[in-house]
Design a protein around this motif. Structure first.
Motif, PDB file in Angstrom:
ATOM      1  N   SER A  50       0.836  -1.201  -0.386  1.00 30.01           N
ATOM      2  CA  SER A  50       0.235  -0.247  -0.063  1.00 30.01           C
ATOM      3  C   SER A  50       1.032   0.912  -0.182  1.00 30.01           C
ATOM      4  O   SER A  50       2.147   1.355  -0.425  1.00 30.01           O
ATOM      5  N   HIS A  60       0.971   4.460   6.204  1.00 31.86           N
ATOM      6  CA  HIS A  60       1.011   2.910   5.863  1.00 31.86           C
ATOM      7  C   HIS A  60       2.068   2.208   6.579  1.00 31.86           C
ATOM      8  O   HIS A  60       2.169   1.007   6.910  1.00 31.86           O
ATOM      9  N   LEU A  69       0.668  -5.364   5.773  1.00 33.81           N
ATOM     10  CA  LEU A  69       1.078  -4.933   4.369  1.00 33.81           C
ATOM     11  C   LEU A  69       2.729  -5.616   4.737  1.00 33.81           C
ATOM     12  O   LEU A  69       3.635  -5.656   5.800  1.00 33.81           O
ATOM     13  N   ALA A  72       5.420  -0.325   1.797  1.00 36.65           N
ATOM     14  CA  ALA A  72       4.354   0.411   2.032  1.00 36.65           C
ATOM     15  C   ALA A  72       5.226   2.228   1.481  1.00 36.65           C
ATOM     16  O   ALA A  72       6.466   1.400   1.438  1.00 36.65           O
ATOM     17  N   VAL A 102      -3.563  -1.815  -1.856  1.00 32.66           N
ATOM     18  CA  VAL A 102      -4.283  -1.576  -1.621  1.00 32.66           C
ATOM     19  C   VAL A 102      -4.070  -0.088  -1.588  1.00 32.66           C
ATOM     20  O   VAL A 102      -3.972   0.313  -1.325  1.00 32.66           O
ATOM     21  N   VAL A 103      -5.442   0.634  -2.159  1.00 33.29           N
ATOM     22  CA  VAL A 103      -5.416   2.064  -2.859  1.00 33.29           C
ATOM     23  C   VAL A 103      -6.896   3.222  -2.081  1.00 33.29           C
ATOM     24  O   VAL A 103      -7.569   2.717  -2.458  1.00 33.29           O
ATOM     25  N   LYS A 104      -6.378   3.709  -1.464  1.00 36.08           N
ATOM     26  CA  LYS A 104      -7.129   4.538  -1.191  1.00 36.08           C
ATOM     27  C   LYS A 104      -7.917   5.613  -2.499  1.00 36.08           C
ATOM     28  O   LYS A 104      -7.170   6.072  -3.083  1.00 36.08           O
ATOM     29  N   ASP A 109      -3.551   8.971  -6.095  1.00 35.34           N
ATOM     30  CA  ASP A 109      -2.809   7.365  -5.684  1.00 35.34           C
ATOM     31  C   ASP A 109      -4.170   6.603  -6.768  1.00 35.34           C
ATOM     32  O   ASP A 109      -2.760   5.385  -7.696  1.00 35.34           O
ATOM     33  N   SER A 129      -5.611  -4.456  -8.078  1.00 36.84           N
ATOM     34  CA  SER A 129      -5.714  -3.897  -6.825  1.00 36.84           C
ATOM     35  C   SER A 129      -6.979  -3.751  -6.348  1.00 36.84           C
ATOM     36  O   SER A 129      -8.336  -3.810  -7.038  1.00 36.84           O
ATOM     37  N   THR A 153      -9.015   2.219   5.763  1.00 34.39           N
ATOM     38  CA  THR A 153      -8.271   1.476   4.907  1.00 34.39           C
ATOM     39  C   THR A 153      -7.684  -0.064   6.442  1.00 34.39           C
ATOM     40  O   THR A 153      -6.763  -0.801   5.916  1.00 34.39           O
ATOM     41  N   GLU A 157      -6.115  -3.703   5.797  1.00 34.12           N
ATOM     42  CA  GLU A 157      -4.940  -4.070   5.115  1.00 34.12           C
ATOM     43  C   GLU A 157      -5.055  -5.108   6.313  1.00 34.12           C
ATOM     44  O   GLU A 157      -4.140  -6.404   5.814  1.00 34.12           O
TER      45      GLU A 157
END
Lengths: 331, 331
Positions: A50, A60, A69, A72, A102-104, A109, A129, A153, A157
């Motif tokens: 992420s 992250h 994760l 990061a 993992v995409v906010k 992004d 993704s 998030t 995660e």
């Protein structure tokens, strides 16, 4: 505004050097801005990567470690990392079992992770993704088309990370991550503005005696300004905003009572008690509660509430061991 | 100054209700203001009890759990708890093996814990007190005769707590607590003042462009005001103040890079990197590092550095499992 920094230009690199010094269990590439598990790639394991703008710590980088994760990529403050960084992170941690990004949901992004996924595929890395867009406050915002990604998030995660740690394949890890995002909603409140190193002062103006309901984690505008409210009143607004979208019935919830950075833990626990009260009044069962500063906005004063409906399996994965700088239990 | 509270009068009770809701593993007596391990008293185990004014969270309530404290007594904000509270806590957790009171050196705490120790003895509880006075900034201060107790409290509670968990007798647990205090030194810096709920505004005035070196955790005056400095410069002042008193030679150190509450984690890690650099230049070996907000002062901006010289045995006890809201590893 005074800051504990050397210069605005070196804030991210300085923090990475500090992470390297404090956490020998992490591999910190200061020049290329990648924080990874030292034992990565873990044979046969799907890797979670992420990243996003800096300023939301421990998110992250503080969530890198066994059970969460694998790597990061921190960008500049409130600025997306670049695709090269993401590909480098993916290459460093991919065992051949594939990578979940993992995409906010912020425009920068999203675009950069899309490009990174393509570049990674070119390098023979299978990359999928998952978008996090849990913030019910507004649709579309300063940096966002659609909903913003905030507190959920952490749930995505943690839970997807636990599944990957157990050896689940990429498809399953991605499906779980999507399930968690779809089962999660957030709402944030600012009592004081955020100061960025580059600006050296508040990025927005919040008058004395007012708060902002529905604030974003970069200080993006929310739903409305109101006269200052009590913790009990704020809890009602936040919980009801979340439940209006999530629905009042369903599985028990995971509850994150999150501090934006500058709100004392004493106040955050008091607020958490009010959130628990409101949820009980709305007949929502809370399975687990986490109170603290996890998805922050530098020195912003305020808080957010995130709920995630968790079935037995999500709950089991939430409880699974995790060993990171920011979240740690069971090992 | 806006706060996330219901009213200044209910801040502590509200926070305790929040702790009770978030932490089913704790037994929280809101009316009598005692936070205890739910499984206390643990048969045959020496019990550790601490407490002090609220506003320093996670200290002390966030350090209650296996491997650390058995109970904590929170007072009003920046105000000592009362002897009755301490005795009640001691009674709740004493298994017959005796109680260690961990007392930060502030006049109110010292007097009240002294009285509590006498009252506890009257009830047949063996109670021994250990004083924490690690802050090298000033001797005697607003609320203190002698040095103030600050960051070393975390080291004392963790290490003595680990020994108690292993079954060490009261005399040994107390001796270890004293050893840790004697081996520890701290120095704090404020970039911004602290706001208390009762006052509703800053408790002292820190002009723009200035910082205060040697600040106390209640905003008590330090050594001097200076024009704003870089993180690198602050790290040099803090480390050198600590080493001037602790001596530059000896065992490796445990390092706590502590945030006062409102300083973003991003900045705190950057500062931690500078502290690590200065320690390396002074040829001090760092065995373990902890970076975060652990001994706070509500919404004060700033940081402190605590070093503890740790021999093999202290290091082993530091690494031992701990399971609390604020500190958790190995279990």
């Amino acid at each position: 505004m005074k800051m504990l920094i050397n210069s605005p230009e070196t804030v991210v690199a300085d923090a990475l050097r500090g992470m390297a010094a404090a956490h020998p269990e992490l591999s910190v590439d200061v020049a290329n801005r990648v924080i990874a598990r030292r034992d990565a790639p873990v044979a046969g394991k799907v890797a979670l990567v992420s990243g996003g703008g800096s300023g939301h710590e421990p998110l992250h980088g503080g969530f890198v470690g066994p059970g969460m994760l694998d790597a990061a990529c921190p960008g500049e403050v409130f600025t997306s990392p670049v695709p090269d960084q993401m590909v480098r992170a993916a290459s460093a941690v991919d065992s051949g079992a594939g990578v979940l990004f993992v995409v906010k949901n912020y425009t920068g992004d999203v675009l950069n992770f899309e490009m990174a996924a393509e570049l990674a595929e070119d390098e023979g890395i299978q990359a999928v993704s998952v978008l996090v867009d849990d913030d019910v406050a507004v649709t579309d915002s300063t940096f966002t088309a659609g909903r913003r990604g905030t507190g959920a998030t952490l749930f995505v995660e943690k839970i997807a990370g636990a599944a990957a740690e157990e050896g689940a394949p990429l498809e399953r890890v991605a499906a779980l991550a999507r399930q968690v995002n779809e089962a999660s909603r957030s709402f944030g409140v600012a009592l004081g503005a955020v100061t960025t190193p580059a600006k050296g002062g508040p990025t927005f103006d919040l008058p004395a005696g007012e708060l902002e309901l529905g604030i974003g984690i970069h200080g993006e505008p929310g739903r409305e300004r109101r006269e200052m409210m009590t913790a009990a009143q704020i809890a009602e607004v936040a919980v009801d905003a979340v439940l209006a979208d999530l629905g009042a019935a369903g599985d028990p919830v995971l509850l994150l009572v999150n501090g934006m950075g500058a709100t004392p833990l004493l106040e955050l626990y008091g607020f958490g008690g009010e959130v628990a009260r409101v949820l009980a009044e709305r007949r929502v069962t809370v399975a687990r509660t986490l109170v603290g500063n996890y998805v922050t906005s530098l020195d912003m004063a305020g808080c957010s509430v995130t709920l995630c409906r968790a079935d037995e399996e999500l709950l089991r994965l939430w409880d699974a061991p995790v060993r990171t700088a920011g979240l740690r239990w069971g090992c």
